[in-house]
Design a protein around this motif. Sequence first.
Motif, PDB file in Angstrom:
ATOM      1  N   ALA A  51     -15.336   4.845  -6.161  1.00  0.00           N
ATOM      2  CA  ALA A  51     -15.467   4.280  -4.828  1.00  0.00           C
ATOM      3  C   ALA A  51     -16.386   3.064  -4.874  1.00  0.00           C
ATOM      4  O   ALA A  51     -17.341   3.034  -5.639  1.00  0.00           O
ATOM      5  CB  ALA A  51     -16.021   5.318  -3.865  1.00  0.00           C
ATOM      6  N   PRO A  52     -16.102   2.021  -4.061  1.00  0.00           N
ATOM      7  CA  PRO A  52     -16.961   0.841  -4.049  1.00  0.00           C
ATOM      8  C   PRO A  52     -18.315   1.148  -3.440  1.00  0.00           C
ATOM      9  O   PRO A  52     -18.430   2.016  -2.570  1.00  0.00           O
ATOM     10  CB  PRO A  52     -16.178  -0.154  -3.176  1.00  0.00           C
ATOM     11  CG  PRO A  52     -15.351   0.707  -2.283  1.00  0.00           C
ATOM     12  CD  PRO A  52     -14.986   1.917  -3.111  1.00  0.00           C
ATOM     13  N   ALA A  53     -19.332   0.436  -3.908  1.00  0.00           N
ATOM     14  CA  ALA A  53     -20.654   0.577  -3.323  1.00  0.00           C
ATOM     15  C   ALA A  53     -20.654  -0.026  -1.914  1.00  0.00           C
ATOM     16  O   ALA A  53     -19.920  -0.952  -1.619  1.00  0.00           O
ATOM     17  CB  ALA A  53     -21.696  -0.114  -4.200  1.00  0.00           C
ATOM     18  N   ARG A  54     -21.484   0.515  -1.049  1.00  0.00           N
ATOM     19  CA  ARG A  54     -21.589   0.003   0.316  1.00  0.00           C
ATOM     20  C   ARG A  54     -22.824  -0.863   0.436  1.00  0.00           C
ATOM     21  O   ARG A  54     -23.934  -0.443   0.095  1.00  0.00           O
ATOM     22  CB  ARG A  54     -21.673   1.166   1.319  1.00  0.00           C
ATOM     23  CG  ARG A  54     -20.353   1.902   1.468  1.00  0.00           C
ATOM     24  CD  ARG A  54     -19.288   0.974   2.015  1.00  0.00           C
ATOM     25  NE  ARG A  54     -18.004   1.644   2.126  1.00  0.00           N
ATOM     26  CZ  ARG A  54     -16.893   1.010   2.438  1.00  0.00           C
ATOM     27  NH1 ARG A  54     -16.902  -0.281   2.627  1.00  0.00           N
ATOM     28  NH2 ARG A  54     -15.759   1.669   2.541  1.00  0.00           N
ATOM     29  N   SER A  55     -22.653  -2.096   0.905  1.00  0.00           N
ATOM     30  CA  SER A  55     -23.789  -2.986   1.062  1.00  0.00           C
ATOM     31  C   SER A  55     -24.382  -2.858   2.447  1.00  0.00           C
ATOM     32  O   SER A  55     -23.778  -2.298   3.334  1.00  0.00           O
ATOM     33  CB  SER A  55     -23.339  -4.429   0.803  1.00  0.00           C
ATOM     34  OG  SER A  55     -22.259  -4.767   1.623  1.00  0.00           O
ATOM     35  N   ASP A  72      -7.680  -0.214   6.626  1.00  0.00           N
ATOM     36  CA  ASP A  72      -6.752   0.674   5.921  1.00  0.00           C
ATOM     37  C   ASP A  72      -6.977   0.727   4.410  1.00  0.00           C
ATOM     38  O   ASP A  72      -6.528   1.656   3.744  1.00  0.00           O
ATOM     39  CB  ASP A  72      -5.300   0.290   6.227  1.00  0.00           C
ATOM     40  CG  ASP A  72      -5.002  -1.183   5.925  1.00  0.00           C
ATOM     41  OD1 ASP A  72      -5.964  -1.972   5.789  1.00  0.00           O
ATOM     42  OD2 ASP A  72      -3.818  -1.536   5.845  1.00  0.00           O
ATOM     43  N   ILE A  73      -7.690  -0.263   3.853  1.00  0.00           N
ATOM     44  CA  ILE A  73      -7.902  -0.274   2.400  1.00  0.00           C
ATOM     45  C   ILE A  73      -9.368  -0.451   2.017  1.00  0.00           C
ATOM     46  O   ILE A  73      -9.693  -0.458   0.825  1.00  0.00           O
ATOM     47  CB  ILE A  73      -7.070  -1.387   1.720  1.00  0.00           C
ATOM     48  CG1 ILE A  73      -7.386  -2.761   2.318  1.00  0.00           C
ATOM     49  CG2 ILE A  73      -5.582  -1.088   1.807  1.00  0.00           C
ATOM     50  CD1 ILE A  73      -6.698  -3.919   1.597  1.00  0.00           C
ATOM     51  N   SER A  74     -10.253  -0.572   2.995  1.00  0.00           N
ATOM     52  CA  SER A  74     -11.652  -0.903   2.697  1.00  0.00           C
ATOM     53  C   SER A  74     -12.354   0.163   1.872  1.00  0.00           C
ATOM     54  O   SER A  74     -13.308  -0.120   1.150  1.00  0.00           O
ATOM     55  CB  SER A  74     -12.429  -1.152   3.993  1.00  0.00           C
ATOM     56  OG  SER A  74     -12.459   0.024   4.791  1.00  0.00           O
ATOM     57  N   GLY A  75     -11.885   1.415   1.977  1.00  0.00           N
ATOM     58  CA  GLY A  75     -12.539   2.498   1.243  1.00  0.00           C
ATOM     59  C   GLY A  75     -12.002   2.710  -0.160  1.00  0.00           C
ATOM     60  O   GLY A  75     -12.508   3.563  -0.889  1.00  0.00           O
ATOM     61  N   LEU A  76     -10.994   1.933  -0.562  1.00  0.00           N
ATOM     62  CA  LEU A  76     -10.398   2.128  -1.886  1.00  0.00           C
ATOM     63  C   LEU A  76     -11.226   1.450  -2.968  1.00  0.00           C
ATOM     64  O   LEU A  76     -11.717   0.336  -2.773  1.00  0.00           O
ATOM     65  CB  LEU A  76      -8.979   1.554  -1.914  1.00  0.00           C
ATOM     66  CG  LEU A  76      -7.942   2.187  -0.988  1.00  0.00           C
ATOM     67  CD1 LEU A  76      -6.621   1.428  -1.088  1.00  0.00           C
ATOM     68  CD2 LEU A  76      -7.743   3.666  -1.328  1.00  0.00           C
ATOM     69  N   TRP A 117     -12.013 -10.056   1.806  1.00  0.00           N
ATOM     70  CA  TRP A 117     -10.933  -9.845   2.775  1.00  0.00           C
ATOM     71  C   TRP A 117     -10.503  -8.375   2.754  1.00  0.00           C
ATOM     72  O   TRP A 117     -10.335  -7.744   3.805  1.00  0.00           O
ATOM     73  CB  TRP A 117      -9.758 -10.756   2.443  1.00  0.00           C
ATOM     74  CG  TRP A 117      -8.581 -10.578   3.343  1.00  0.00           C
ATOM     75  CD1 TRP A 117      -8.332 -11.222   4.515  1.00  0.00           C
ATOM     76  CD2 TRP A 117      -7.486  -9.673   3.145  1.00  0.00           C
ATOM     77  NE1 TRP A 117      -7.149 -10.779   5.065  1.00  0.00           N
ATOM     78  CE2 TRP A 117      -6.605  -9.832   4.242  1.00  0.00           C
ATOM     79  CE3 TRP A 117      -7.156  -8.761   2.142  1.00  0.00           C
ATOM     80  CZ2 TRP A 117      -5.428  -9.100   4.365  1.00  0.00           C
ATOM     81  CZ3 TRP A 117      -5.982  -8.030   2.267  1.00  0.00           C
ATOM     82  CH2 TRP A 117      -5.131  -8.198   3.370  1.00  0.00           C
ATOM     83  N   ALA A 118     -10.339  -7.832   1.555  1.00  0.00           N
ATOM     84  CA  ALA A 118      -9.893  -6.439   1.427  1.00  0.00           C
ATOM     85  C   ALA A 118     -10.932  -5.473   1.982  1.00  0.00           C
ATOM     86  O   ALA A 118     -10.583  -4.445   2.587  1.00  0.00           O
ATOM     87  CB  ALA A 118      -9.604  -6.116  -0.042  1.00  0.00           C
ATOM     88  N   ARG A 119     -12.209  -5.782   1.810  1.00  0.00           N
ATOM     89  CA  ARG A 119     -13.265  -4.898   2.296  1.00  0.00           C
ATOM     90  C   ARG A 119     -13.337  -4.881   3.826  1.00  0.00           C
ATOM     91  O   ARG A 119     -13.940  -3.992   4.413  1.00  0.00           O
ATOM     92  CB  ARG A 119     -14.613  -5.342   1.716  1.00  0.00           C
ATOM     93  CG  ARG A 119     -14.745  -5.112   0.223  1.00  0.00           C
ATOM     94  CD  ARG A 119     -14.863  -3.659  -0.148  1.00  0.00           C
ATOM     95  NE  ARG A 119     -16.109  -3.075   0.332  1.00  0.00           N
ATOM     96  CZ  ARG A 119     -17.255  -3.084  -0.335  1.00  0.00           C
ATOM     97  NH1 ARG A 119     -17.319  -3.657  -1.522  1.00  0.00           N
ATOM     98  NH2 ARG A 119     -18.330  -2.527   0.181  1.00  0.00           N
ATOM     99  N   VAL A 142       0.848  -1.192   0.000  1.00  0.00           N
ATOM    100  CA  VAL A 142       0.000   0.000   0.000  1.00  0.00           C
ATOM    101  C   VAL A 142       0.881   1.238   0.000  1.00  0.00           C
ATOM    102  O   VAL A 142       1.555   1.534   0.992  1.00  0.00           O
ATOM    103  CB  VAL A 142      -0.933   0.020   1.232  1.00  0.00           C
ATOM    104  CG1 VAL A 142      -1.875   1.226   1.159  1.00  0.00           C
ATOM    105  CG2 VAL A 142      -1.733  -1.272   1.340  1.00  0.00           C
ATOM    106  N   PRO A 143       0.918   1.990  -1.094  1.00  0.00           N
ATOM    107  CA  PRO A 143       1.672   3.250  -1.103  1.00  0.00           C
ATOM    108  C   PRO A 143       0.945   4.311  -0.299  1.00  0.00           C
ATOM    109  O   PRO A 143      -0.257   4.216  -0.056  1.00  0.00           O
ATOM    110  CB  PRO A 143       1.731   3.615  -2.593  1.00  0.00           C
ATOM    111  CG  PRO A 143       0.550   2.939  -3.197  1.00  0.00           C
ATOM    112  CD  PRO A 143       0.283   1.711  -2.389  1.00  0.00           C
ATOM    113  N   ALA A 144       1.680   5.317   0.136  1.00  0.00           N
ATOM    114  CA  ALA A 144       1.065   6.430   0.864  1.00  0.00           C
ATOM    115  C   ALA A 144       0.006   7.088  -0.014  1.00  0.00           C
ATOM    116  O   ALA A 144       0.204   7.263  -1.217  1.00  0.00           O
ATOM    117  CB  ALA A 144       2.135   7.439   1.260  1.00  0.00           C
ATOM    118  N   GLN A 145      -1.134   7.419   0.600  1.00  0.00           N
ATOM    119  CA  GLN A 145      -2.237   8.069  -0.104  1.00  0.00           C
ATOM    120  C   GLN A 145      -2.656   7.279  -1.350  1.00  0.00           C
ATOM    121  O   GLN A 145      -2.814   7.828  -2.447  1.00  0.00           O
ATOM    122  CB  GLN A 145      -1.870   9.505  -0.482  1.00  0.00           C
ATOM    123  CG  GLN A 145      -1.554  10.382   0.735  1.00  0.00           C
ATOM    124  CD  GLN A 145      -1.165  11.795   0.375  1.00  0.00           C
ATOM    125  OE1 GLN A 145      -0.482  12.043  -0.618  1.00  0.00           O
ATOM    126  NE2 GLN A 145      -1.586  12.746   1.192  1.00  0.00           N
TER     127      GLN A 145
END
Length: 215
Positions: A211-215, A97-101, A91-93, A21-24
């Motif tokens: 952005a991913p949809a939120r379930s 630290d990465i769930s919002g990507l 798993w990523a969701r 994961v790179p910064a920002q």
Amino acid sequence: MTLFNEAVVLQESSLQGDLAVPAQARGLVLFAHGSGSSRLSERNRWVARALQRQGLATLLFDLLTPDEAQDRRKVFNIALLGQRVQEALRWARQRADISGLPVCLFGASTGAAAALVAAADRPQDIAAVVSRGGRPDLAQGHLPLVQAPTLLIVGGDDDEVLELNQRALRQLRCAKRLEVVPGATHLFEEPGALESVAALAADWFLKHLRAPARS
């Protein structure tokens, strides 16, 4: 470039993965490798490093356990491999630290079919798909259901796979493009070929991030 690296284990199947994961970070790319390969694929890792320099996080993970990888039926079981891509997505969701990507998929060979199956099954979760020397024909019934913008990259000298990708392109109903890398064969081992793949993939992903949809 500031980069966070972590070896991870996907909970459901104990598959091994490598997260960077790179910064920002601007998005996350999940890699689905081809048959006979693994998360250690040098070509995929090279592309992953190039994407990281563009601000994209990457997750390279094994689609099969070591025992499963010995079973040729599972190596070419596209439905199973597609489920494993979805497992990595779940798993990523769950990672704060990465769930919002926004999530993109990069598939090679049979891994491209697995990525397309996952994209068809989880249309709300996938921002874009890139296939490198892929076998999208193995995702046959799923192709018309893919909604994520899809880029097919094929070597100009990979005649059989090029024809298969041309047929698959006609079945896709999403935003789509076929890019042919002149002089490249199936593994893109020729000078400059993999650089072309990485540049095309980065441009496609960055163009279609959402952005991913939120379930």
